[in-house]
Design a protein around this motif. Structure first.
Motif, PDB file in Angstrom:
ATOM      1  N   PRO A   1       0.790  -1.225   0.000  1.00  0.00           N
ATOM      2  CA  PRO A   1       0.000   0.000   0.000  1.00  0.00           C
ATOM      3  C   PRO A   1       0.830   1.286   0.000  1.00  0.00           C
ATOM      4  O   PRO A   1       0.275   2.367   0.040  1.00  0.00           O
ATOM      5  CB  PRO A   1      -0.791  -0.103   1.302  1.00  0.00           C
ATOM      6  N   PHE A   2       2.176   1.167  -0.064  1.00  0.00           N
ATOM      7  CA  PHE A   2       3.002   2.368   0.034  1.00  0.00           C
ATOM      8  C   PHE A   2       2.745   3.351  -1.104  1.00  0.00           C
ATOM      9  O   PHE A   2       2.744   4.563  -0.892  1.00  0.00           O
ATOM     10  CB  PHE A   2       4.484   2.003   0.141  1.00  0.00           C
ATOM     11  N   ALA A   3       2.541   2.849  -2.334  1.00  0.00           N
ATOM     12  CA  ALA A   3       2.273   3.742  -3.459  1.00  0.00           C
ATOM     13  C   ALA A   3       1.019   4.576  -3.184  1.00  0.00           C
ATOM     14  O   ALA A   3       1.017   5.800  -3.356  1.00  0.00           O
ATOM     15  CB  ALA A   3       2.123   2.940  -4.750  1.00  0.00           C
ATOM     16  N   TRP A   4      -0.061   3.911  -2.744  1.00  0.00           N
ATOM     17  CA  TRP A   4      -1.313   4.626  -2.464  1.00  0.00           C
ATOM     18  C   TRP A   4      -1.124   5.619  -1.318  1.00  0.00           C
ATOM     19  O   TRP A   4      -1.595   6.751  -1.385  1.00  0.00           O
ATOM     20  CB  TRP A   4      -2.429   3.634  -2.134  1.00  0.00           C
ATOM     21  N   LEU A   5      -0.437   5.198  -0.257  1.00  0.00           N
ATOM     22  CA  LEU A   5      -0.230   6.058   0.905  1.00  0.00           C
ATOM     23  C   LEU A   5       0.556   7.319   0.536  1.00  0.00           C
ATOM     24  O   LEU A   5       0.228   8.418   0.990  1.00  0.00           O
ATOM     25  CB  LEU A   5       0.487   5.300   2.021  1.00  0.00           C
TER      26      LEU A   5
END
Length: 158
Positions: A22-26
């Motif tokens: 989820p790092f890209a979205w965060l």
């Protein structure tokens, strides 16, 4: 909308960095301001946020269970393309932070291992998924070529 993501600002070659979800979205949505890497960069400026095809399941589950971050369901996260843009404003090891950064910015480096570099992002803006391949390290994407590509659903027709 951030000035980084206004149509007139998205043209030519733009630096990009891939992140697993989820790092890209965060990062694209402004919930994560610092990401750590084992390497640093002198580059500062606009950075496309590329979502790789991978997912860190344990981090995703932790965010869902222990935070109020409105992260989408796993099947609604975008993979395999650009999903946002942000400005890379600082790259530093936690023990070498410049004196001029704010207390809030300094706090975001708290989770970065002393031997790693924290990449500090600002002015993050999510973008609709633009499918494209990612690469290791910082790479360049020709945004004009990407925007001219047929939509993902039609790509196999051409």
């Amino acid at each position: 909308m951030s000035t980084l993501a206004q149509p007139g600002h998205l043209s030519g070659l733009i630096k990009a960095l891939s992140f697993k979800q989820p790092f890209a979205w965060l990062i694209a949505n402004g919930y994560l301001l610092v990401d750590d890497r084992s390497w640093g960069t002198q580059y500062r400026g606009p950075m496309l946020i590329h979502a790789s095809k991978g997912l860190y399941e344990e981090y995703y589950q932790y965010i869902k269970a222990h935070t109020d971050v409105p992260i989408p369901d796993r099947d609604k996260l975008a993979y395999g393309g650009v999903i946002g843009i942000a400005k890379l404003v600082l790259c530093s090891k936690p023990g070498e932070l410049p004196a001029g950064i704010s207390r809030e910015q300094r706090a975001h480096f708290g989770g970065v291992h002393q031997a790693y570099y924290g990449f500090l992002f600002a002015q993050a803006t999510p973008l609709p998924l633009m499918p494209c391949a990612g690469k290791l390290g910082i790479f360049e994407i020709d945004i004009d070529q990407l925007l001219a590509a047929p939509p993902a659903a039609q790509a196999e027709l051409f």
